[in-house]
Design an enzyme around this catalytic site. Structure first.
Site, PDB file in Angstrom:
ATOM      1  N   HIS A  69       0.823  -1.235   0.062  1.00 38.60           N
ATOM      2  CA  HIS A  69      -0.082  -0.020  -0.170  1.00 38.60           C
ATOM      3  C   HIS A  69       1.007   1.266   0.052  1.00 38.60           C
ATOM      4  O   HIS A  69       2.073   1.043  -0.352  1.00 38.60           O
ATOM      5  CB  HIS A  69      -1.179  -0.083   1.072  1.00 38.60           C
ATOM      6  CG  HIS A  69      -0.183  -0.127   2.498  1.00 38.60           C
ATOM      7  ND1 HIS A  69       0.462   0.692   3.050  1.00 38.60           N
ATOM      8  CD2 HIS A  69      -0.385  -1.138   3.577  1.00 38.60           C
ATOM      9  CE1 HIS A  69       0.879   0.278   4.237  1.00 38.60           C
ATOM     10  NE2 HIS A  69       0.370  -0.605   4.537  1.00 38.60           N
ATOM     11  N   HIS A  94       4.264   1.506   2.371  1.00 40.06           N
ATOM     12  CA  HIS A  94       5.417   0.619   1.565  1.00 40.06           C
ATOM     13  C   HIS A  94       5.906   1.367   0.447  1.00 40.06           C
ATOM     14  O   HIS A  94       7.128   1.350   0.261  1.00 40.06           O
ATOM     15  CB  HIS A  94       4.823  -0.636   1.139  1.00 40.06           C
ATOM     16  CG  HIS A  94       3.928  -1.698   2.184  1.00 40.06           C
ATOM     17  ND1 HIS A  94       2.856  -2.083   1.979  1.00 40.06           N
ATOM     18  CD2 HIS A  94       4.309  -2.044   3.448  1.00 40.06           C
ATOM     19  CE1 HIS A  94       2.300  -2.715   2.998  1.00 40.06           C
ATOM     20  NE2 HIS A  94       3.413  -2.750   3.904  1.00 40.06           N
ATOM     21  N   CYS A  96      -3.573 -13.661  24.786  1.00 38.23           N
ATOM     22  CA  CYS A  96      -4.859 -13.951  24.158  1.00 38.23           C
ATOM     23  C   CYS A  96      -4.955 -15.228  23.561  1.00 38.23           C
ATOM     24  O   CYS A  96      -4.245 -15.471  22.718  1.00 38.23           O
ATOM     25  CB  CYS A  96      -5.263 -12.903  23.311  1.00 38.23           C
ATOM     26  SG  CYS A  96      -7.078 -13.278  22.619  1.00 38.23           S
ATOM     27  N   CYS A 134      -5.920 -15.168  19.866  1.00 37.91           N
ATOM     28  CA  CYS A 134      -5.102 -14.593  18.953  1.00 37.91           C
ATOM     29  C   CYS A 134      -4.089 -15.748  18.835  1.00 37.91           C
ATOM     30  O   CYS A 134      -3.060 -15.509  18.061  1.00 37.91           O
ATOM     31  CB  CYS A 134      -4.574 -13.326  19.292  1.00 37.91           C
ATOM     32  SG  CYS A 134      -5.978 -11.948  19.224  1.00 37.91           S
ATOM     33  N   CYS A 137      -8.247  -7.707  24.527  1.00 41.14           N
ATOM     34  CA  CYS A 137      -7.670  -7.856  23.338  1.00 41.14           C
ATOM     35  C   CYS A 137      -8.456  -7.125  22.298  1.00 41.14           C
ATOM     36  O   CYS A 137      -9.858  -7.167  22.234  1.00 41.14           O
ATOM     37  CB  CYS A 137      -8.037  -9.239  22.940  1.00 41.14           C
ATOM     38  SG  CYS A 137      -7.578  -9.773  21.347  1.00 41.14           S
ATOM     39  N   HIS A 178     -10.717  -9.743  20.115  1.00 40.20           N
ATOM     40  CA  HIS A 178     -11.797 -10.592  20.807  1.00 40.20           C
ATOM     41  C   HIS A 178     -12.430  -9.922  21.854  1.00 40.20           C
ATOM     42  O   HIS A 178     -13.409 -10.423  22.317  1.00 40.20           O
ATOM     43  CB  HIS A 178     -10.892 -11.824  21.431  1.00 40.20           C
ATOM     44  CG  HIS A 178     -10.339 -12.825  20.201  1.00 40.20           C
ATOM     45  ND1 HIS A 178      -9.200 -12.359  19.724  1.00 40.20           N
ATOM     46  CD2 HIS A 178     -10.918 -13.773  19.534  1.00 40.20           C
ATOM     47  CE1 HIS A 178      -8.811 -13.577  18.755  1.00 40.20           C
ATOM     48  NE2 HIS A 178      -9.921 -13.919  18.800  1.00 40.20           N
ATOM     49  N   LYS A 199      -7.298   7.222   9.222  1.00 44.46           N
ATOM     50  CA  LYS A 199      -6.244   6.408   9.193  1.00 44.46           C
ATOM     51  C   LYS A 199      -6.518   5.409   7.782  1.00 44.46           C
ATOM     52  O   LYS A 199      -7.783   4.984   7.753  1.00 44.46           O
ATOM     53  CB  LYS A 199      -6.091   5.481  10.395  1.00 44.46           C
ATOM     54  CG  LYS A 199      -4.940   5.023  10.455  1.00 44.46           C
ATOM     55  CD  LYS A 199      -4.787   4.096  11.894  1.00 44.46           C
ATOM     56  CE  LYS A 199      -3.370   3.486  11.955  1.00 44.46           C
ATOM     57  NZ  LYS A 199      -2.773   2.573  11.034  1.00 44.46           N
ATOM     58  N   LYS A 238      -8.432  -1.106   5.270  1.00 43.84           N
ATOM     59  CA  LYS A 238      -9.258  -1.932   4.483  1.00 43.84           C
ATOM     60  C   LYS A 238     -10.776  -1.673   4.763  1.00 43.84           C
ATOM     61  O   LYS A 238     -11.518  -1.376   3.872  1.00 43.84           O
ATOM     62  CB  LYS A 238      -8.881  -3.288   4.975  1.00 43.84           C
ATOM     63  CG  LYS A 238      -8.308  -4.155   3.461  1.00 43.84           C
ATOM     64  CD  LYS A 238      -8.154  -5.575   3.900  1.00 43.84           C
ATOM     65  CE  LYS A 238      -7.246  -6.376   2.781  1.00 43.84           C
ATOM     66  NZ  LYS A 238      -7.003  -7.694   3.087  1.00 43.84           N
TER      67      LYS A 238
END
Ligand code: ZN
Length: 510
Positions: free
Chosen positions: A18, A21, A126, A129, A143, A146, A295, A298
C-alpha cells in the site's frame, strides 16, 4: 569508488503493498538513482518478513500453509516493485534458507559469548489470537480483536542481554549526530534511553509457534521477530559473497517509517554490537501519510494501492507527488485532489509546457536543428544558466539531508525562471524580424540546455520522464552530463514535441 547500501524495511506479509510501503520504496529507489548519478556504487535491498504467529494464523484462516501464504504475498510485493520500476538489487525473504542459516549462526555466536540467557517471560496472552499483547496494545485492558481480557501468563524463554549495551548505545548516538535522522527521532531515542533498557525476549516455544527459525541451541524454541527480521540487512550481503559485507555494510542507510524506530534505533544497534559488527551509517525515519478520511484501512476502503495509482496517473506523477508533498520525517496528507492539483500545476503546466513550447518553436523555426550559440552570451542567457547551476547545487545539499521536497522545489524554481525567460526574450516575436533569426536560435539553444539539465536533475525522481526528455532531445546519457553550452553538437536535430503529462480533468460536479 564511494559506496552506499540502501535498505527498505522487510515488509511484513500480513498486508498487500500500500501507500506506506510504496513511499519508503520510492524514496529508497530515488536515493539509489541519485547516488549512482553522483558516482557512487549503490546497492538497494528490499524484501519480505514472513515468520510469526500473525502469518501462521492468516495462513490457517486461508486454508494454506504459512509458506504457501508467504509465497503468494511475497510475490505480490516483488511484482509490484517490478511493475513500479523500482531498481532493487536484491529481494530477500526471511524464509530464504541462506537467511535462516545466517540467523542461526549469529544466534549461536551470541549465545556462546554468554549474551543470551534462559529466563521467565510474562505477558498478557490472548488464547483467541494465540499471542502476547503488550499493555499498550490492549484496548481498555482487552484484546482489540476478541474484546476478551487476556490472561497474564509466564513462560520460559530466551533473552538477549540488551540492557548491557545501553551506555555504549547512548555514546554512539551522542558521538554520531546523524546516526538517527531527522533530529526529532534522535531526540526521541535518547529520551527513551534515559530509562533503564530491559533485556529483549527473542524466542517462542515451538509448542505455540512453529513458523519461525529454530534456535540453534534449543530445538524447542524458534526465534521471535528481532534477530530474524533485522539480521536480513546483513545476511543479504553475506549471501552475496565477495567483499560485499566488508565494503557495503558499514555504508548502510536504513529507510523506515516512524512506527519501527525503536527496533531499528535500539534493538538493532545493540544486536550488531553483540555480534561484533560495525553500526550502520544512518537510520532515516519518515512520518505517516494521513488520509482525509482518517487512518488508511481496509474497512474504510481507502487503501491506496501503488499499481492502481500508476495505472491512473502514471508512475512518475505518483512518485513526484510523494516526494514533493511529504517533508521527510514529518506526516503528510494524502488526497487525490492534492495529487491532481500538483500534477496539473507542476507537471502538465510548468514542466510539460516548457518542454513542448521549446521543442515546438525549434521544430517550427529551424526544423528541429539546434542553432549555434554566440561567443558572447547575453545577460539573460547567463542568468538562465546560473539559475540552473544554483538549482543543482541546492539539490545536492537537500539530497544529503533527505529533503526531497526542497530538492524538487529548487528545480521548479529554475523551471519557473525558464518559463519567464521565454516571455522575456519573446522568440515568437523576434522570429518575425529576419535580422533577429540568429538570436532566436541562441535563445532556443539555451532553452534546450535548460531541458537537458532537467533531464539530468529529474532522473532520480522521475526516471521515465528523464528518459523521455533525453529521447526528445535525441541525446545519450553521457551527453546529459556535459556543461551548459556543450550539450549539442553542430547540426544536432531534436524531436518534435509530445505531451508528457496530460492535464487531468476532474468532474466539477463531484
Ligand atoms: Zn485476541
Amino acid at each position: 569508488m564511494e559506496r552506499v547500501y540502501i535498505t527498505t524495511p522487510l515488509y511484513y506479509v500480513n498486508a498487500e503493498p500500500h501507500l506506506g510501503h510504496t513511499y519508503t520504496t520510492v524514496v529508497a529507489d530515488t536515493l539509489k538513482r541519485y547516488f549512482q548519478a553522483i558516482g557512487y556504487e549503490a546497492f538497494l535491498l528490499t524484501g519480505t518478513d514472513e515468520h510469526g504467529d500473525k502469518i501462521a494464523q492468516a495462513a490457517a484462516a486461508n486454508g494454506s500453509s504459512p509458506k504457501e501464504y508467504a509465497d503468494r504475498i511475497s510475490d505480490l510485493f516483488r511484482s509490484t516493485w517490478d511493475q513500479c520500476g523500482i531498481v532493487y538489487d536484491h529481494f530477500i525473504r526471511t524464509s530464504d534458507r541462506y537467511h535462516q542459516e545466517y540467523v542461526q549462526k549469529i544466534l549461536q555466536k551470541i549465545y556462546d559469548a554468554g549474551e543470551i540467557y534462559f529466563g521467565e517471560y510474562g505477558g498478557f496472552y490472548c488464547y483467541g489470537c494465540e499471542r502476547f499483547y503488550t499493555e499498550k496494545e490492549l484496548v481498555d485492558g482487552k484484546c482489540p480483536d476478541h474484546q476478551t481480557t487476556p490472561d497474564y501468563i509466564s513462560e520460559k524463554n530466551y533473552f538477549f542481554r540488551m540492557s548491557k549495551y545501553q551506555e555504549r548505545l547512548i555514546e554512539e548516538i551522542q558521538q554520531k549526530a546523524n546516526l538517527i535522522r531527522p533530529e526529532r527521532y534522535r531526540t526521541e531515542v535518547l529520551a527513551f534511553l534515559r530509562e533503564p533498557l530491559e533485556d529483549l525476549c527473542i524466542s517462542r516455544p515451538t509448542s505455540r509457534l512453529k513458523w519461525g527459525i529454530p534456535l540453534p541451541f534449543d530445538a524447542n524454541y524458534v526465534t521471535y521477530v528481532w534477530f530474524d527480521a533485522l539480521l536480513n540487512y546483513v545476511s543479504a550481503l553475506h549471501h552475496r559473497g565477495g567483499s560485499s559485507l566488508q565494503t557495503l555494510w558499514p555504508k548502510a542507510q536504513h529507510l523506515i517509517a516512524k512506527d519501527i524506530l525503536k527496533p531499528h534505533a535500539i534493538y538493532w544497534p545493540t544486536m550488531l554490537m553483540a555480534a561484533g559488527l560495525p553500526l550502520y551509517d544512518h537510520v532515516n525515519v519518515h512520518g505517516y501519510w494521513v488520509m482525509d478520511s482518517g487512518k488508511m484501512s481496509k474497512s474504510l476502503g481507502n487503501v491506496i494501492r501503488p499499481l492502481e495509482m500508476k495505472a491512473r496517473f502514471g508512475m512518475d506523477a505518483f512518485r513526484y507527488f510523494l516526494l514533493r508533498e511529504m517533508a521527510f520525517g514529518q506526516d503528510a496528507k494524502f488526497s487525490e485532489e492534492a495529487l491532481i492539483t500538483r500534477v496539473n500545476a507542476d507537471l502538465a503546466n510548468n514542466l510539460g509546457n516548457l518542454v513542448s513550447r521549446v521543442l515546438a518553436m525549434q521544430q517550427k523555426y529551424f526544423a528541429g536543428v539546434v542553432q549555434p550559440l554566440a561567443s558572447e552570451w547575453a545577460r539573460e542567457d547567463l542568468e538562465l544558466n546560473a539559475k540552473f547551476a544554483q538549482a543543482e547545487t541546492e539539490l545536492n545539499v537537500f539530497m544529503a539531508e533527505l529533503q526531497f521536497h526542497r530538492a524538487l522545489e529548487s528545480v521548479w524554481s529554475a523551471l519557473d525562471h525558464a518559463n519567464r525567460y521565454i516571455v522575456h526574450t519573446a522568440p515568437f516575436t523576434l522570429i518575425k524580424d529576419p535580422a533577429k533569426q540568429a538570436r532566436v536560435g541562441e535563445v532556443l539553444h539555451h532553452l534546450l540546455e535548460a531541458v537537458r539539465t532537467l533531464a539530468r536533475l529529474l532522473a532520480p525522481f522521475m526516471p521515465d520522464t528523464a528518459r523521455e526528455l533525453s529521447a526528445l532531445l535525441a541525446l545519450s546519457d553521457n551527453a546529459l552530463k556535459k556543461p551548459w553550452g556543450q550539450g549539442f553538437a553542430a547540426g544536432h536535430t531534436v524531436q518534435a514535441p509530445k505531451v508528457l503529462f496530460p492535464r487531468i480533468e476532474t468532474d466539477a460536479k463531484k
